[in-house]
Design an enzyme around this catalytic site. Structure first.
Site, short mmCIF file in Angstrom:
data_model
loop_
_atom_site.label_atom_id
_atom_site.label_comp_id
_atom_site.label_asym_id
_atom_site.label_seq_id
_atom_site.Cartn_x
_atom_site.Cartn_y
_atom_site.Cartn_z
N GLU A 69 0.95 -1.20 -0.13
CA GLU A 69 0.02 -0.10 -0.16
C GLU A 69 0.75 1.26 0.13
O GLU A 69 2.21 1.14 0.42
CB GLU A 69 -0.75 0.02 1.28
N LYS A 72 2.13 4.69 1.59
CA LYS A 72 2.04 5.05 2.98
C LYS A 72 2.04 6.59 3.03
O LYS A 72 2.87 7.42 2.57
CB LYS A 72 3.53 4.82 3.51
N TYR A 127 -7.15 1.99 6.47
CA TYR A 127 -6.13 1.29 5.84
C TYR A 127 -5.91 -0.10 6.99
O TYR A 127 -5.21 -1.00 6.60
CB TYR A 127 -4.81 1.50 5.87
N LYS A 179 10.73 3.32 3.15
CA LYS A 179 10.77 4.74 2.85
C LYS A 179 11.51 5.37 1.61
O LYS A 179 12.43 4.92 1.54
CB LYS A 179 11.24 5.58 4.31
N CYS A 206 8.51 50.90 -8.83
CA CYS A 206 8.13 52.27 -8.80
C CYS A 206 9.48 53.20 -8.62
O CYS A 206 9.48 54.50 -8.88
CB CYS A 206 6.93 52.80 -8.11
N CYS A 217 1.97 53.20 -6.80
CA CYS A 217 2.89 52.46 -7.76
C CYS A 217 1.96 51.64 -8.69
O CYS A 217 1.12 50.76 -8.00
CB CYS A 217 3.65 51.48 -6.56
S1 IVH Z 1 -0.99 0.32 8.79
C1 IVH Z 1 0.54 -1.27 12.86
N1 IVH Z 1 -0.99 1.43 6.43
O1 IVH Z 1 2.40 5.17 8.95
C2 IVH Z 1 0.19 -0.88 11.55
N2 IVH Z 1 0.00 2.62 8.02
O2 IVH Z 1 4.94 4.89 10.43
C3 IVH Z 1 -0.77 -0.08 11.40
N3 IVH Z 1 0.52 4.99 7.65
O3 IVH Z 1 1.31 5.41 12.15
C4 IVH Z 1 -0.70 1.02 10.42
N4 IVH Z 1 0.03 4.76 5.38
O4 IVH Z 1 -0.03 6.47 10.46
C5 IVH Z 1 -0.37 1.34 7.54
N5 IVH Z 1 -1.13 2.43 4.35
C6 IVH Z 1 -0.88 2.56 5.66
C7 IVH Z 1 -0.25 3.64 5.97
C8 IVH Z 1 -0.06 3.62 7.46
C9 IVH Z 1 0.64 5.71 6.22
C10 IVH Z 1 1.11 5.66 8.74
C11 IVH Z 1 0.40 5.16 9.93
C12 IVH Z 1 1.43 4.79 10.97
C13 IVH Z 1 2.66 5.24 10.35
C14 IVH Z 1 3.94 4.28 10.62
#
Ligand code: IVH
Length: 683
Positions: A116, A118, A229, A317, A414, A449
């Site tokens: 998914e 992030k 999510y 990341k 001006c 101006c």
């Molecule tokens: S799952 C324990 N899915 O990333 C797993 N988190 O760095 C529950 N986040 O606190 C989270 N996109 O705020 C999940 N597709 C995604 C996400 C996601 C962003 C964030 C979330 C989490 C943080 C961790």
């Protein structure tokens, strides 16, 4: 009675139709009716509810925004902790995760991954009980978060009521991310700059800031959105896999991000991650990586958790996007309010999906701090990957004989002398960090101006203000240079022939411009106020003024004290508004516009009359409210606020450490009330 039943039935039908259209629009991305038709349904519901307030329920689509400011955020204990995710930064890390953490543990099991986006926003837990949204809480420390329900209710793609299938589920906690789309972030910062408020560094900070506002009314304007999510506490299992869970959430009416892919093995995961690393700039919101999760829920259980993160999930990341380039020259631009801003012209360079040629240096203090010079090699980054900014000057690569940039003494347009305004710096941690204690704003104060005039006119006709279509920058330039327009009112005196006399204007476009100017005469009051370009007053403050005062006349006649006592309007803004309307020239231009037929539409205020005619004096430190908030509450309920206690005072609202006003109230036998008693009066 029968009539009442009919009305209630109609109200309920409208609500369910609106909810269904919300789902079609926000979740399925397949609207079935036009925006106009939707607005009509909404307006009908609103009208029926206004006429029959006994039928208003908290879950009605009209009840998203509460007018009452909050007195803080309660803590909410998460019944299932909100964990974080471990990070990885390379394909190698991902292979290691797959081999050591998953494969080894699961042995022969046939596992699959879901990959998914992030989302780079703020994590939220939405608790639905029997299909109704009960609480929305931030992650906090994972165990306890803040109750931000009132603010979250204003987010349009979060259903207040889930679809029928979810009604039988006694507890359903949905987890996901609240985010601010890129365009909304850019617009918010534009407005903040206009009001001389510090910019938010990126959409995530802007989202967090918006969720922590005590005024849900303002959060409602921040255009936040949500994607689900995961789940938290659930009273019954929803599915056997993560993919099925997300499908279920979708059928309940919750928005789920469409960019979700299944991967059979880690190489496929890596391919998806690499693909999105390149594609991420095509999205209209920010992502900072990918999240990789085991799909089968029974296998997740086998893998379990460490203290802070699940073992079945990992984040990948993206590397930060930076680029090196050269400063070719530095320009000074004059803005609408006469503020001068330095802008660096760069050797064009590819960065985060676009070619960057210019970078704002924000102000001359920032230019000083970085000591940017022509010829310098600089490192640029996009703040929140949107606005390019110079983050570092490579001093070791600086050519010989460069000189510090010479700050302007005169307006570049001006040629008049400029003013430098020095102010003590204010600002919050989440906003851009600054260095020195004072800020210096360079301003061109020459009222004649022409650049300034053109800027003001461009702003006046722009979207969000008078919205005069077809009247673009080039035409404004011609109108000003030809002497046809020297103030806003002149626009309303233009005739088609005037335009035809200008170069390159054809009959049809002249007619279109005149028609658009004509149309703008019936603009909403808030837009008219915003369009005037009163210093410190942006669109949001204009909306507040329109709502609070209701008519142009009232705003024009308000004294500084009354303005200052208005929610969100401080001393600086109050002074500026008062000064603007009491300036003879401005008053004359406004009069001319009104005479020419401009008729800003008055706005209705939603006041209750619970405190009608009652005069309050506030003393001491209040526990739950700021002074401003309490004054707003009094006014919203038609009460008045006075500064000192007299026989006319009806109530003294006393906090802790109340001083002489408290004593005086006792002496004059004026009723003294606590915050709690006050709240009871208005509930
Ligand atoms: S799952 C324990 N899915 O990333 C797993 N988190 O760095 C529950 N986040 O606190 C989270 N996109 O705020 C999940 N597709 C995604 C996400 C996601 C962003 C964030 C979330 C989490 C943080 C961790």
């Amino acid at each position: 009675m029968a009539d009442n039943v009919k009305k209630q039935t109609r109200i309920e039908l409208l609500r369910s139709q609106i909810r269904e259209h919300d789902r079609l629009y926000y979740v399925l991305n397949q609207p079935e009716i036009s925006d106009q038709k939707y607005d009509e349904l909404f307006a009908e519901l609103k009208k029926l509810e206004e006429e029959n307030p006994q039928f208003i329920t908290a879950d009605s689509p009209t009840q998203r925004v509460s007018g009452q400011p909050l007195d803080g955020f309660k803590s909410v204990k998460h019944s299932v902790p909100m964990l974080s995710i471990d990070n990885t930064y390379s394909a190698e890390d991902l292979r290691k995760f797959d081999k050591d953490k998953i494969c080894k543990q699961l042995g022969d099991e046939n596992y699959e991954y879901i990959v998914e986006l992030k989302l780079d926003g703020v994590a939220i837990n939405l608790r639905y009980e029997n299909g109704l949204l009960k609480t929305a809480a931030t992650r906090g420390d994972g165990k306890t978060g803040d109750d931000v329900t009132a603010n979250v209710r204003t987010i349009k793609n979060i259903p207040l009521v889930l679809s029928v299938e979810a009604k039988s589920i006694s507890v359903l906690e949905v987890r996901g991310e609240i985010y601010m789309p890129n365009a909304s972030f850019a617009e918010l910062n534009r407005l903040r700059a206009e009001n001389e408020q510090p910019n938010f560094a990126n959409p995530r900070n802007a989202t967090a800031g918006s969720l922590k506002l005590l005024a849900p009314k303002i959060t409602a304007k921040r255009n936040l959105a949500f994607f689900a999510y995961a789940t938290g506490e659930i009273s019954e299992p929803l599915a056997e896999s993560h993919q099925q869970t997300l499908e279920k959430l979708k059928t309940f009416g919750l928005p789920v991000n469409p960019n979700i892919e299944k991967a059979e093995n880690i190489e496929q995961v890596i391919e998806i991650c690499n693909r999105w690393n390149k594609k991420r700039f095509e999205l209209n919101y920010q992502i900072d990586g990918m999240v990789i999760k085991i799909n089968q829920l029974d296998l997740r259980e086998k893998l379990g958790f460490t203290g802070r993160a699940p073992k079945w999930c990992i984040a990948y990341k993206f590397p930060a996007e930076r680029a090196e380039t050269i400063v070719e020259s530095i320009d000074v631009q004059v803005g609408k309010s006469g503020i001068l801003t330095p802008v660096a012209n760069l050797t064009p360079v590819q960065l985060a999906g676009t070619v960057v040629k210019r970078a704002s240096l924000h102000n001359f203090d920032e230019l000083d701090r970085l000591d940017v010079r022509c010829g310098d090699t600089v490192l640029i980054e996009k703040a929140g990957e949107i606005i390019p900014q110079i983050i570092e000057v490579k001093k070791e690569l600086r050519p010989k004989n460069t000189k510090p940039f010479e700050k302007p003494k005169i307006c570049p347009d001006c040629g008049e002398k400029i003013q430098i305004i020095e102010k003590k710096r204010t600002g919050k941690k989440e906003e851009i960090a600054h260095k020195s204690e004072f800020t210096h704003t360079y301003v061109c104060v020459n009222k004649n101006c022409t650049t300034l005039l053109k800027e003001k006119l461009n702003y006046f006709v722009g979207r969000g203000q008078m919205d005069i279509e077809n009247l673009g920058e080039a035409l404004i330039e011609q109108l000003v240079d030809s002497g046809l327009v020297s103030n806003f009112a002149d626009l309303y005196k233009l005739k088609k022939e005037d335009l035809l006399a200008l170069e390159r204007i054809a009959e049809k476009s002249a007619a279109n411009v005149i028609e658009a100017i004509e149309k703008s005469k019936n603009c909403p009051l808030s837009k008219f106020i915003a369009a005037l370009g009163i210093k410190h007053v942006g669109s949001q403050s204009a909306e507040i003024l329109a709502e609070e005062f209701g008519s142009l006349e009232e705003i024009k006649n308000a004294d500084i004290e009354t303005l200052k006592n208005t929610d969100q309007i401080g001393q600086i803004m109050a002074d500026s508004i008062y000064e603007y309307f009491h300036n003879e020239k401005n008053a004359a231009v406004i009069d001319q516009m009104l005479t020419a037929g401009v008729k800003p539409k008055q706005t209705k205020t939603n006041r209750s009359d619970k405190l009608a005619g009652k005069i309050f004096v506030i003393t001491g430190t209040l526990e739950k409210f700021t002074r401003q908030q309490i004054e707003k509450l009094i006014k919203e309920n038609s009460g008045k606020v006075a500064k000192s206690v007299s026989k006319k005072t009806d109530f003294v609202l006393a906090g802790t450490e109340a001083g002489s006003k408290f004593e005086k109230a006792k002496k004059l036998s004026v009723k003294i009330i606590s915050e709690k008693e006050f709240l009871e009066m208005i509930r």
